[in-house]
Design a protein around this motif. Structure first.
Motif, short mmCIF file in Angstrom:
data_model
loop_
_atom_site.label_atom_id
_atom_site.label_comp_id
_atom_site.label_asym_id
_atom_site.label_seq_id
_atom_site.Cartn_x
_atom_site.Cartn_y
_atom_site.Cartn_z
N GLY A 38 -4.88 -5.36 43.01
CA GLY A 38 -5.36 -4.54 44.13
C GLY A 38 -4.23 -3.75 44.77
N LEU A 41 -3.96 -1.73 51.24
CA LEU A 41 -2.93 -1.99 52.26
C LEU A 41 -2.15 -3.27 51.92
CD1 LEU A 41 -2.07 -0.93 55.12
CD2 LEU A 41 -3.88 -2.32 56.08
N SER A 42 -2.85 -4.33 51.50
CA SER A 42 -2.17 -5.61 51.24
C SER A 42 -1.34 -5.57 49.96
CB SER A 42 -3.19 -6.74 51.12
OG SER A 42 -4.01 -6.80 52.25
N GLU A 63 -4.93 -2.09 39.54
CA GLU A 63 -5.91 -1.57 40.51
C GLU A 63 -7.14 -1.06 39.76
OE1 GLU A 63 -6.62 -1.18 43.89
OE2 GLU A 63 -8.38 -0.24 42.98
N ALA A 64 -8.31 -1.55 40.16
CA ALA A 64 -9.55 -1.21 39.45
C ALA A 64 -9.94 0.26 39.62
CB ALA A 64 -10.69 -2.09 39.98
N THR A 71 -9.79 0.06 50.96
CA THR A 71 -10.72 0.36 52.05
C THR A 71 -10.55 1.78 52.58
OG1 THR A 71 -10.71 -1.95 52.72
CG2 THR A 71 -11.32 -0.34 54.41
N TRP A 72 -9.27 2.20 52.72
CA TRP A 72 -8.99 3.46 53.41
C TRP A 72 -9.17 4.65 52.49
CZ3 TRP A 72 -9.80 2.49 58.10
CH2 TRP A 72 -9.55 1.19 58.56
N ASP A 83 -10.15 -0.16 63.83
CA ASP A 83 -10.61 -0.65 65.13
C ASP A 83 -9.60 -1.65 65.69
OD1 ASP A 83 -11.22 -2.79 63.57
OD2 ASP A 83 -13.29 -3.00 64.23
N SER A 84 -8.42 -1.65 65.09
CA SER A 84 -7.31 -2.32 65.77
C SER A 84 -6.13 -1.36 65.73
CB SER A 84 -6.99 -3.67 65.13
OG SER A 84 -6.92 -3.58 63.74
N VAL A 131 -9.37 -6.34 36.75
CA VAL A 131 -9.15 -7.71 36.25
C VAL A 131 -10.47 -8.46 36.29
CG1 VAL A 131 -7.79 -9.80 36.49
CG2 VAL A 131 -6.81 -7.61 37.17
N TYR A 171 -16.95 -3.65 46.05
CA TYR A 171 -16.73 -2.21 46.15
C TYR A 171 -17.93 -1.41 45.64
CZ TYR A 171 -12.11 -1.79 48.08
OH TYR A 171 -11.07 -1.79 48.97
N GLY A 377 -12.00 -10.33 44.01
CA GLY A 377 -12.43 -9.11 43.32
C GLY A 377 -13.47 -9.37 42.24
N TRP A 418 -5.55 -7.38 60.38
CA TRP A 418 -5.50 -7.96 59.02
C TRP A 418 -4.04 -8.09 58.54
CZ3 TRP A 418 -9.32 -9.42 55.49
CH2 TRP A 418 -8.94 -9.46 54.14
C1 LIG Z 1 -14.44 0.37 57.30
C2 LIG Z 1 -13.46 -0.74 57.55
C3 LIG Z 1 -12.60 -0.67 58.64
C4 LIG Z 1 -11.68 -1.70 58.86
N1 LIG Z 1 -10.87 -1.61 59.95
C5 LIG Z 1 -10.00 -2.62 60.19
C6 LIG Z 1 -9.15 -2.58 61.34
O1 LIG Z 1 -9.15 -1.65 62.12
N2 LIG Z 1 -8.33 -3.62 61.55
C7 LIG Z 1 -8.27 -4.68 60.70
O2 LIG Z 1 -7.48 -5.58 60.93
N3 LIG Z 1 -9.04 -4.72 59.60
C8 LIG Z 1 -9.91 -3.74 59.33
N4 LIG Z 1 -10.71 -3.80 58.23
C9 LIG Z 1 -10.53 -4.86 57.26
C10 LIG Z 1 -9.74 -4.16 56.10
O3 LIG Z 1 -10.42 -4.31 54.92
C11 LIG Z 1 -8.30 -4.54 56.07
O4 LIG Z 1 -7.70 -4.20 57.26
C12 LIG Z 1 -7.45 -3.94 54.95
O5 LIG Z 1 -7.57 -2.57 54.74
C13 LIG Z 1 -7.73 -4.69 53.70
O6 LIG Z 1 -6.74 -4.32 52.78
P1 LIG Z 1 -6.63 -5.06 51.41
O7 LIG Z 1 -5.60 -4.33 50.63
O8 LIG Z 1 -6.42 -6.51 51.64
O9 LIG Z 1 -8.07 -4.92 50.74
P2 LIG Z 1 -8.84 -3.61 50.31
O10 LIG Z 1 -8.55 -2.47 51.18
O11 LIG Z 1 -10.25 -4.00 50.16
O12 LIG Z 1 -8.22 -3.28 48.87
C14 LIG Z 1 -8.50 -4.10 47.77
C15 LIG Z 1 -8.13 -3.35 46.50
O13 LIG Z 1 -8.27 -4.25 45.40
C16 LIG Z 1 -8.93 -3.58 44.35
N5 LIG Z 1 -9.62 -4.57 43.53
C17 LIG Z 1 -10.65 -5.39 43.91
N6 LIG Z 1 -11.01 -6.18 42.87
C18 LIG Z 1 -10.22 -5.86 41.83
C19 LIG Z 1 -10.12 -6.32 40.48
N7 LIG Z 1 -10.93 -7.29 40.03
N8 LIG Z 1 -9.19 -5.77 39.67
C20 LIG Z 1 -8.36 -4.81 40.12
N9 LIG Z 1 -8.41 -4.32 41.40
C21 LIG Z 1 -9.33 -4.84 42.23
C22 LIG Z 1 -9.89 -2.63 45.05
O14 LIG Z 1 -10.29 -1.58 44.19
C23 LIG Z 1 -9.04 -2.17 46.23
O15 LIG Z 1 -8.28 -1.04 45.93
C24 LIG Z 1 -11.63 -2.79 57.98
C25 LIG Z 1 -12.52 -2.87 56.91
C26 LIG Z 1 -13.43 -1.86 56.69
C27 LIG Z 1 -14.37 -1.97 55.53
#
Ligand SMILES: Cc1cc2nc3c(=O)[nH]c(=O)nc-3n(C[C@H](O)[C@H](O)[C@H](O)COP(=O)(O)OP(=O)(O)OC[C@H]3O[C@@H](n4cnc5c(N)ncnc54)[C@H](O)[C@@H]3O)c2cc1C
Length: 513
Positions: A38, A41-42, A63-64, A71-72, A83-84, A131, A171, A377, A418
């Motif tokens: 993935g 952001l994380s 990355e899929a 998310t972004w 929203d934070s 994956v 997703y 995922g 997050w």
């Molecule tokens: C609309 C929205 C607004 C949000 N606003 C906030 C906020 O203001 N504050 C806050 O704290 N949190 C917020 N969140 C929670 C938010 O998801 C997190 O803040 C943060 O963006 C998550 O990042 P991430 O990288 O962990 O996950 P994601 O952003 O979900 O990224 C995951 C990535 O992994 C990839 N992936 C998934 N499965 C697989 C696989 N099997 N193989 C390969 N790649 C894969 C996806 O394609 C994606 O690119 C919000 C969520 C949403 C939906």
């Protein structure tokens, strides 16, 4: 820009392989020390921290999708925003330089992309690599990953440590409860997770079904162009207005060196979040009254705040919704938006028939009904030939799972930004990897040997998406290190300074060659 166009631009910009951790860029290479799943952001955050703290590790991000940002990048609905505040939703290691602390989606996406470029981790990303299955072998101390490649081909990758940053929801589709007679509706039905780029809602009557963060974002944003936007909710949510610009943070950035301003702005917001969350838990009735009184003050007279703004639960049993500069209240005051609290009986040709008997006319209906929770995922997990049911495991320090070796998963706070927990998780994973190298260990496995620890299946929030997923969520334990604190200060002390060898994380040495 389409996902495909962004993929081309991104791939062109990231053509040069890096050294060290950047070895991951060589397209023929498939064996790594660490694989991150993935590039949201994380994932980008962990890659940057690995590069800093474990520079000799070879790392790749799979990355899929065809673009980074998760998310972004996925969510494209009008007004999409955080929203934070970005001083805490941004990384600890890279200041948020935007003027607005409550930032729009495109600015957050740009921040993630810029971070990846600045740290050179963009060179270690393989886009369109999904994956599907990960199998651990203790004999080899390696994960073998079955991956669906860009052309739909089956690929195999291997690594010693697997870092999941795949977010927490599916997703492909959002949650859609479904109502009778939906097919009769003559207008358009849209889910915010798949927003049509060409949707024209100017001058149209819009109904947004839902009352969560997405609904309260969409309503004022669409009200700017639509004839009217009604937010139809089954039950209310706590809604709090907050300035989009953080005056104190902006003052700090104007007066102090960037690093100092970043630390102070971040800690100010961490402490404020912790204070208000603690207050809501200690004095729910007082906080409830306070939030409703603020909504009343924002709306002015003539609004039924008891009906539309008084939830059935206590503040922070579910996430409190934030509206920047009171935009939702302003749209309601201006008569451009309204709230209807009722249940849908069925769809009609012209809109919705409610249980109260009322008809709501609509040209477009937006189903802001939430997400489908999906962990890992959607990837299948196998340890030494045994399938792992994540719902039967216990979470270790909110990042690893009982009896699953060399795998960490990033799951941010539900009561704060997050990234606060995501950053700590990345830091701790780097500490674990370095400790294993120093001790000559091949892998580590969280293992509960304390009979006094009992599993607790209560999800961290009572929100619909958490309740629907409670069977697939790993359990937390009744005490440390299996218990979730949802408290940054406590976690920071435990994860940054606490001993790695805590008796629950067991280490296994490399086999002699
Ligand atoms: C609309 C929205 C607004 C949000 N606003 C906030 C906020 O203001 N504050 C806050 O704290 N949190 C917020 N969140 C929670 C938010 O998801 C997190 O803040 C943060 O963006 C998550 O990042 P991430 O990288 O962990 O996950 P994601 O952003 O979900 O990224 C995951 C990535 O992994 C990839 N992936 C998934 N499965 C697989 C696989 N099997 N193989 C390969 N790649 C894969 C996806 O394609 C994606 O690119 C919000 C969520 C949403 C939906």
């Amino acid at each position: 820009m389409s996902e495909q166009a962004r993929e081309q631009a991104f791939t062109a910009g990231a053509a040069t392989p890096a050294t060290g951790a950047g070895e991951g860029a060589r397209v023929d290479r498939t064996d790594f020390d660490v694989i991150i799943v993935g590039a949201g952001l994380s994932g980008i955050g962990v890659a940057c921290q690995l590069q800093r703290d474990c520079p000799r590790k070879s790392v790749v991000i799979l990355e899929a999708r065809g673009a980074i940002g998760g998310t972004w990048d996925l969510f494209r609905y009008p007004g999409v925003r955080s929203d934070s505040d970005m001083h805490t939703l941004g990384y600890r290691f890279r200041p948020w330089r935007g003027e607005k602390a409550i930032a729009d989606g495109p600015s957050i996406l740009a921040y993630v992309e810029d971070t990846a470029r600045e740290f050179g981790v963009d060179r270690n990303i393989r886009l369109r690599h999904k994956v599907q299955r990960a199998c651990w072998s203790s004999a080899d101390a390696r994960w073998t990953l079955e991956v669906l490649g860009p052309e739909g081909e089956a690929l195999t990758f291997t690594c010693n440590f697997l870092q999941m940053c795949s977010g927490y929801y599916a997703y492909d589709a959002g949650y859609m409860p479904g109502w009778p007679d939906m097919e009769r509706f003559k207008g358009g039905i849209v889910h915010p997770q798949h927003w049509p780029a060409d949707l024209d809602y100017a001058g149209k009557r819009v109904v947004v079904i839902g009352s969560g963060a997405t609904a309260v974002t969409l309503v004022p944003a669409m009200a700017e162009k639509a004839a009217h936007v009604a937010m139809l909710q089954r039950s209310p949510t706590y809604i709090v207005s907050r300035p989009a610009k953080d005056a104190i943070a902006n003052w700090l950035y104007a007066k102090l060196p960037e690093r100092a301003a970043h630390v102070l702005a971040r800690w100010k917001n961490i402490l404020l979040q912790m204070y208000f969350y603690g207050l809501a838990r200690r004095k729910p009735e007082a906080v409830k009254k306070g939030i409703i009184a603020l909504a009343e003050a924002e709306l002015g007279p003539g609004h039924d705040t008891r009906k539309h703004f008084t939830p059935r639960y206590n503040p922070w049993d579910q996430r409190v919704c934030l509206v920047p500069d009171g935009d939702l209240f302003k749209a309601i005051r201006a008569g451009k938006a309204s709230i209807v609290t009722d249940e849908i009986e069925r769809f009609t040709e012209a809109g919705l028939k409610l249980r109260s008997g009322e008809d709501v006319a609509a040209d477009i209906i937006v189903t802001a009904t939430g997400l489908v929770m999906r962990l890992m995922g959607g990837m299948a997990l196998v340890v030494d030939g045994r399938s792992v049911d994540l719902g039967a495991t216990m979470t270790y320090k909110g990042m690893m799972f009982s009896e699953v070796p060399n795998l960490a998963s990033t799951f941010g706070y539900t009561n704060a930004s997050w990234t606060l927990k995501a950053d700590l998780t990345a830091e701790y994973v780097c500490r674990i990897l370095n400790a294993m190298d120093r001790g000559g260990y091949a892998f580590c496995t969280p293992r509960n040997t304390d009979p006094a620890v009992t599993p607790d299946a209560t999800p961290p929030l009572s929100s619909g998406y958490m309740q629907r997923a409670k069977d697939i969520l790993p359990k937390q334990g009744s005490k440390r290190p299996w218990k979730l604190h949802q408290n940054y200060a406590k976690d920071m002390l435990a994860l940054r300074f606490g001993a790695i060898d805590d008796g629950a994380l067991t280490f296994t040495r490399r086999r002699p060659a």
